[in-house]
Design a protein around this motif. Structure first.
Motif, PDB file in Angstrom:
ATOM      1  N   ARG A  31     -66.004  63.478 -29.329  1.00 52.25           N
ATOM      2  CA  ARG A  31     -67.093  63.101 -29.586  1.00 52.25           C
ATOM      3  C   ARG A  31     -68.218  64.337 -29.584  1.00 52.25           C
ATOM      4  O   ARG A  31     -67.859  65.369 -28.770  1.00 52.25           O
ATOM      5  N   PRO A  32     -69.158  64.391 -30.366  1.00 53.41           N
ATOM      6  CA  PRO A  32     -70.215  65.609 -30.354  1.00 53.41           C
ATOM      7  C   PRO A  32     -70.724  65.620 -28.866  1.00 53.41           C
ATOM      8  O   PRO A  32     -71.062  64.666 -28.206  1.00 53.41           O
ATOM      9  N   SER A  33     -70.560  66.935 -28.494  1.00 50.28           N
ATOM     10  CA  SER A  33     -71.069  67.226 -27.135  1.00 50.28           C
ATOM     11  C   SER A  33     -72.403  67.831 -26.931  1.00 50.28           C
ATOM     12  O   SER A  33     -72.795  68.161 -25.769  1.00 50.28           O
ATOM     13  N   GLY A  34     -72.944  68.130 -28.192  1.00 52.91           N
ATOM     14  CA  GLY A  34     -74.078  68.874 -28.149  1.00 52.91           C
ATOM     15  C   GLY A  34     -75.234  67.862 -29.026  1.00 52.91           C
ATOM     16  O   GLY A  34     -75.127  66.957 -28.950  1.00 52.91           O
ATOM     17  N   ILE A  43     -76.188  68.420 -41.787  1.00 50.57           N
ATOM     18  CA  ILE A  43     -76.611  68.252 -40.365  1.00 50.57           C
ATOM     19  C   ILE A  43     -75.775  69.558 -39.520  1.00 50.57           C
ATOM     20  O   ILE A  43     -74.543  69.241 -39.653  1.00 50.57           O
ATOM     21  N   ILE A  44     -76.680  69.882 -38.755  1.00 47.16           N
ATOM     22  CA  ILE A  44     -75.768  71.066 -37.921  1.00 47.16           C
ATOM     23  C   ILE A  44     -75.506  70.432 -36.469  1.00 47.16           C
ATOM     24  O   ILE A  44     -76.446  69.997 -35.845  1.00 47.16           O
ATOM     25  N   HIS A  45     -74.612  70.523 -36.018  1.00 53.12           N
ATOM     26  CA  HIS A  45     -73.965  69.905 -34.300  1.00 53.12           C
ATOM     27  C   HIS A  45     -74.089  71.515 -33.788  1.00 53.12           C
ATOM     28  O   HIS A  45     -73.469  72.595 -34.127  1.00 53.12           O
ATOM     29  N   TRP A  46     -74.602  71.467 -32.518  1.00 52.47           N
ATOM     30  CA  TRP A  46     -74.749  72.739 -31.765  1.00 52.47           C
ATOM     31  C   TRP A  46     -74.668  72.525 -30.312  1.00 52.47           C
ATOM     32  O   TRP A  46     -75.293  71.424 -29.759  1.00 52.47           O
ATOM     33  N   GLN A  47     -74.211  73.480 -29.541  1.00 51.34           N
ATOM     34  CA  GLN A  47     -74.195  73.355 -28.102  1.00 51.34           C
ATOM     35  C   GLN A  47     -75.008  74.381 -27.576  1.00 51.34           C
ATOM     36  O   GLN A  47     -74.992  75.806 -28.166  1.00 51.34           O
ATOM     37  N   GLY A  88     -69.983  71.525 -42.440  1.00 52.59           N
ATOM     38  CA  GLY A  88     -68.643  71.077 -42.801  1.00 52.59           C
ATOM     39  C   GLY A  88     -67.498  71.145 -41.924  1.00 52.59           C
ATOM     40  O   GLY A  88     -66.376  70.567 -42.031  1.00 52.59           O
ATOM     41  N   SER A  89     -67.786  71.745 -40.710  1.00 51.23           N
ATOM     42  CA  SER A  89     -66.726  71.969 -39.776  1.00 51.23           C
ATOM     43  C   SER A  89     -67.421  71.018 -38.301  1.00 51.23           C
ATOM     44  O   SER A  89     -68.586  71.036 -38.243  1.00 51.23           O
ATOM     45  N   GLY A  90     -66.261  70.909 -37.574  1.00 54.51           N
ATOM     46  CA  GLY A  90     -66.537  70.166 -36.396  1.00 54.51           C
ATOM     47  C   GLY A  90     -67.360  68.957 -36.553  1.00 54.51           C
ATOM     48  O   GLY A  90     -66.812  67.983 -37.238  1.00 54.51           O
ATOM     49  N   PHE A  91     -68.563  68.864 -35.983  1.00 56.99           N
ATOM     50  CA  PHE A  91     -69.333  67.826 -35.983  1.00 56.99           C
ATOM     51  C   PHE A  91     -70.515  68.166 -36.882  1.00 56.99           C
ATOM     52  O   PHE A  91     -71.372  67.165 -36.988  1.00 56.99           O
ATOM     53  N   SER A  92     -70.466  69.153 -37.619  1.00 59.02           N
ATOM     54  CA  SER A  92     -71.521  69.417 -38.460  1.00 59.02           C
ATOM     55  C   SER A  92     -71.132  68.934 -39.976  1.00 59.02           C
ATOM     56  O   SER A  92     -70.117  68.978 -40.441  1.00 59.02           O
TER      57      SER A  92
END
Length: 313
Positions: A31-34, A43-47, A88-92
Motif C-alpha cells: 500500500r502507498p506508505s507516503g 501523480i507523484i508518490h513520495w515519502q 509510472g513507478s511504484g505508486f506514482s
C-alpha cells in the motif's frame, strides 16, 4: 486447425488470468506508505523523513522509493529526505498520453517539488534515476544544489543492460500484450536469477523483496512502464548529454567496480569529461545495487558531494 486455435486461445486466456491474479496478490501486499501529489501528467508518490536541508532520492529502472529504505534512514540524521517514486513507478502514476522521456519526468518531479514547497534540494539518483537527476540539474539550475550519482545511466547504451534488456520493446501493441500475458509468468519463474544478476557480485538483501519493494517490479504495470522508460532513455540521453557541461552545481559519480548492468567506465566518463569539477569514486568488489548493499558508503559520498555546495554558499 480449429483445435490448435482453441489451444492457443486457452493459453492466451490463461496467461491473462495468471497475470491478473499475480497483480492482485502484489497489490494486496503493498500500500502507498507516503503522500500523493497530483502534477501535470500524473501523480507523484513520495515519502519524507528527517530534518535539515532537503535531499531527494530518485530510484532506477523497475525500482521504487522503498529501494532507499536503509539509505534514507541513514541520511535522515542530517537531511530532510524525500524518497520519490518516479512517474509510472511504484505508486506514482503516469497518464496514458504522458511521455516517458527524461525531460517529462524532470518536469513532473520539479512541479512536485514546487507544489510541496521544496525551494531548493540536493538530488541523489540511482541508475536511470541518475540520468533524470542530471536532467533536473540542467532544467532547474537555481533549484538543484548538488547531484550525487549512484551507478548512474548517463550516456546512451552501446549494448544491453543485462537482464533488463528484455524491456526494450519499441512497439506499443507488443509492449502492452507482453505485459498482460507472458511478462509476469516468465519473471516469476526467472525472478530470483535476474535479481541475483542485478545485485552481482554482492548477495541479494533478505529484506529486498518486501521491505525493499522488490516484488513490486513483478507487477504487469511495472513491466509496461519500465519498457516505456527503457525505450525513451536512449533518445533522452542523446538530447541531454551535450548539456552536461552547463551544470554548475557539485556533481559526483559513485560506481560499483563490478557492476554488470551498466559499464562504469562509460557512464563515469560521460560526466567527468563534461564537468571538470565532477568527483568520481569506485567501490571495490561492489555491483549495481549499491544504495542497498553499500548504504553507508553511498550516504558518505552524498554528504561529501553536497558539502561542496554548502562551501559555495
Amino acid at each position: 486447425m480449429l483445435t490448435t486455435l482453441l489451444i492457443v486461445i486457452c493459453i492466451f486466456v490463461g496467461l491473462i488470468w495468471f497475470t491478473a491474479k499475480m497483480d492482485s496478490s502484489i497489490e494486496s501486499s503493498f500500500r502507498p506508505s507516503g503522500k500523493l501529489t497530483p502534477v501535470e501528467g500524473g501523480i507523484i508518490h513520495w515519502q519524507k523523513q528527517g530534518n535539515g536541508p532537503s535531499l531527494v532520492l530518485i530510484h532506477g529502472l523497475l525500482g521504487n522509493s522503498n529501494n532507499f529504505n536503509e539509505l534514507a534512514k541513514t541520511l535522515a540524521q542530517r537531511y530532510t529526505v524525500y524518497s520519490v517514486d518516479r512517474p509510472g513507478s511504484g505508486f506514482s502514476s503516469r497518464y496514458k498520453n504522458t511521455s516517458a522521456s527524461f525531460e517529462q519526468q524532470s518536469k513532473m518531479l520539479l512541479e512536485w517539488m514546487k507544489k510541496e514547497g521544496i525551494e531548493k534540494a540536493s538530488i541523489a539518483g540511482h541508475s536511470m534515476g541518475g540520468g533524470i537527476a542530471l536532467r533536473m540539474a540542467i532544467d532547474a539550475p537555481n533549484v538543484i544544489e548538488s547531484v550525487s550519482l549512484l551507478c548512474p545511466l548517463t550516456t546512451p547504451l552501446k549494448g544491453g543492460a543485462g537482464p533488463l534488456s528484455i524491456l526494450y520493446i519499441p512497439n506499443e501493441f507488443v509492449r502492452n500484450s507482453v505485459a498482460k500475458t507472458i511478462a509476469s509468468p516468465l519473471r516469476s519463474k526467472l525472478g530470483r536469477k535476474q535479481v541475483a544478476q542485478i545485485f552481482h557480485p554482492e548477495p541479494v538483501s533478505i529484506s529486498f523483496a518486501v521491505e525493499g519493494g522488490g516484488l513490486l517490479a513483478l507487477h504487469s504495470r511495472s513491466f509496461y512502464e519500465g519498457s516505456r522508460d527503457t525505450v525513451s532513455a536512449q533518445g533522452s540521453l542523446h538530447r541531454q548529454q551535450s548539456s552536461y557541461g552547463k551544470i554548475q552545481c557539485p556533481v559526483g559519480v559513485l560506481y560499483g567496480e563490478k557492476d554488470t548492468i551498466l559499464n562504469p567506465n562509460e557512464h563515469i566518463e560521460a560526466v567527468t569529461s563534461a564537468i571538470d569539477s565532477a568527483v568520481q569514486k569506485v567501490i571495490p568488489d561492489a555491483g549495481h545495487m549499491i544504495p542497498i548493499t553499500q548504504a553507508q558508503t553511498c550516504a558518505d559520498f552524498i554528504i561529501e558531494i553536497d558539502s561542496k555546495s554548502r562551501q559555495v554558499d
